[in-house]
Design a protein around this motif. Structure first.
Motif, PDB file in Angstrom:
ATOM      1  N   ASN A   6       0.776  -1.165   0.063  1.00 52.62           N
ATOM      2  CA  ASN A   6       0.013  -0.016   0.014  1.00 52.62           C
ATOM      3  C   ASN A   6       0.975   1.448   0.066  1.00 52.62           C
ATOM      4  N   ILE A  31      -2.698  -1.537  -3.459  1.00 48.60           N
ATOM      5  CA  ILE A  31      -3.724  -0.885  -3.126  1.00 48.60           C
ATOM      6  C   ILE A  31      -3.137   0.596  -2.557  1.00 48.60           C
ATOM      7  N   GLU A  32      -3.978   1.572  -2.420  1.00 53.52           N
ATOM      8  CA  GLU A  32      -3.670   2.995  -1.922  1.00 53.52           C
ATOM      9  C   GLU A  32      -2.678   3.368  -2.919  1.00 53.52           C
ATOM     10  N   ASP A  33      -1.579   3.996  -2.273  1.00 57.99           N
ATOM     11  CA  ASP A  33      -0.582   4.587  -3.060  1.00 57.99           C
ATOM     12  C   ASP A  33       0.514   3.602  -3.696  1.00 57.99           C
ATOM     13  N   ASP A  63      -8.516   2.581  -6.519  1.00 61.45           N
ATOM     14  CA  ASP A  63      -7.277   3.354  -6.121  1.00 61.45           C
ATOM     15  C   ASP A  63      -6.496   3.998  -7.265  1.00 61.45           C
ATOM     16  N   ARG A  67      -6.535   8.078  -8.217  1.00 61.54           N
ATOM     17  CA  ARG A  67      -5.125   8.939  -8.484  1.00 61.54           C
ATOM     18  C   ARG A  67      -5.292   9.122  -9.863  1.00 61.54           C
TER      19      ARG A  67
END
Length: 99
Positions: A6, A31-33, A63, A67
């Motif tokens: 992440n 996931i996430e960044d 995600d 972004r």
């Protein structure tokens, strides 16, 4: 085993540690960044492509979208939604989050 990354590979070494220590046949989910590790034409793309011989890769679609990088994923990485995320956690057994 499911490995969940992440953190951005451009800010932390979580992806490098995961690729170095994950056993052959395990799966890796961005996931996430961490989704930045799934993008094509970056400084980590070759490492990820090379690791595809030993691991299945997935990335969370929500995600990517948040972004603004959806559609830029390395060929061979499966894009999953939240239901797919849950399926991976259930199907792959234990999971490890790389912080």
């Amino acid at each position: 085993m499911l490995h969940i990354v992440n953190k951005s590979p451009f800010e932390r070494n979580a992806l490098d540690a995961c690729l170095r220590l994950a056993e052959k046949g395990s799966s890796i989910l961005f996931i996430e960044d961490g989704v930045y590790g799934a993008l094509d034409n970056t400084a980590v793309t070759d490492r990820v492509k090379s690791a595809m011989a030993d691991h299945d890769f997935y990335v969370l679609s929500a995600d990517l979208k948040v972004r603004g990088v959806d559609g830029r994923v390395v060929d061979g990485i499966s894009v999953v939604d939240y239901d797919g995320f849950v399926d991976l956690v259930v199907d792959k057994g234990p999971s490890n989050s790389w912080l």
